[in-house]
Design an enzyme around this catalytic site. Structure first.
Site, short mmCIF file in Angstrom:
data_model
loop_
_atom_site.label_atom_id
_atom_site.label_comp_id
_atom_site.label_asym_id
_atom_site.label_seq_id
_atom_site.Cartn_x
_atom_site.Cartn_y
_atom_site.Cartn_z
N VAL A 172 -6.74 -29.70 -21.48
CA VAL A 172 -6.28 -30.23 -20.19
C VAL A 172 -7.51 -30.02 -19.30
O VAL A 172 -7.76 -28.93 -18.82
CB VAL A 172 -5.05 -29.49 -19.64
CG1 VAL A 172 -4.72 -30.00 -18.25
CG2 VAL A 172 -3.86 -29.65 -20.58
N PRO A 173 -8.34 -31.06 -19.13
CA PRO A 173 -9.70 -30.90 -18.60
C PRO A 173 -9.78 -30.63 -17.09
O PRO A 173 -10.27 -31.44 -16.31
CB PRO A 173 -10.37 -32.21 -18.97
CG PRO A 173 -9.26 -33.20 -18.97
CD PRO A 173 -8.06 -32.45 -19.48
N CYS A 174 -9.34 -29.45 -16.69
CA CYS A 174 -9.33 -29.09 -15.27
C CYS A 174 -10.74 -29.04 -14.69
O CYS A 174 -10.92 -29.19 -13.48
CB CYS A 174 -8.61 -27.76 -15.06
SG CYS A 174 -9.22 -26.41 -16.09
N HIS A 175 -11.76 -28.88 -15.53
CA HIS A 175 -13.14 -28.87 -15.03
C HIS A 175 -13.54 -30.23 -14.45
O HIS A 175 -14.49 -30.32 -13.69
CB HIS A 175 -14.11 -28.45 -16.15
CG HIS A 175 -14.18 -29.42 -17.29
ND1 HIS A 175 -13.20 -29.50 -18.27
CD2 HIS A 175 -15.11 -30.35 -17.61
CE1 HIS A 175 -13.54 -30.43 -19.15
NE2 HIS A 175 -14.70 -30.97 -18.77
#
Length: 188
Positions: free
Chosen positions: A136-139
């Site tokens: 879940v690419p929160c970056h």
């Protein structure tokens, strides 16, 4: 029951956990296997270490490719986030649509979900609570004006900027990294 595995990447040791429904936790690279394991145990203290089944081994291989700088897509990886607030679940679903090298802002995610700009902070809280960074690419979610913003993983915003740089994403006011260290880690 959660199972987990620690593995090496080009930037240190990462940890992944799974259930029968999907990936439940991911810990970004640390300098030692023990550090990655400790980080995972903060979320899943009763997880049992084991060899990964084929579908998890495939996710591990993809994570290794990612940290080697290869373009990887985690959008189809089955995940098991457990109980989440409905808003957080919507945020995670929206963020999972961001591909390699794409970014957005907290405010844009709120708007995409039909919420007002006052919900940008709630989007940030969802990102800070994300148990599966990278998958879940929160970056890829930035502060207003393309600034890196916060990052709750070890190494903070410097780690986030490094991941974005791997993907070729330029950000405003990229944080200054700490002095070089002999560690092979992002500082997560």
């Amino acid at each position: 029951m959660h199972r987990y595995h620690v593995f090496e990447t080009a930037h240190g040791f990462a940890a992944i956990a799974w259930s029968g429904r999907g990936i439940t936790a991911f810990r970004l690279p640390a300098s030692t296997p023990a550090e990655a394991e400790r980080s995972l145990f903060r979320r899943l203290p009763d997880a049992v270490r084991t060899d990964p089944p084929a579908e998890v081994a495939s996710v591990i291989a993809s994570a290794q490719q990612y940290f080697a700088g290869e373009r990887v897509d985690f959008a189809s990886v089955p995940i098991d986030l457990g109980e989440q607030s409905p808003f957080f679940a919507k945020v995670y679903d929206a963020v999972r649509t961001l591909g390699w090298g794409e970014s957005t802002t907290y405010g844009a995610v709120a708007k995409q979900l039909g919420a007002g700009p006052e919900f940008a902070r709630d989007v940030g809280q969802a990102m800070a609570a994300n148990p599966i960074p990278l998958i879940v690419p929160c970056h890829r979610v930035l502060a207003a004006g393309g600034k890196v913003g916060g990052f709750s993983a070890p190494g903070g915003s410097v780690s986030k900027a490094r991941m974005l740089a791997l993907e070729g994403v330029e950000t405003a006011a990229t944080p200054t990294p700490p002095a070089p260290s002999p560690q092979r880690s992002f500082g997560f």
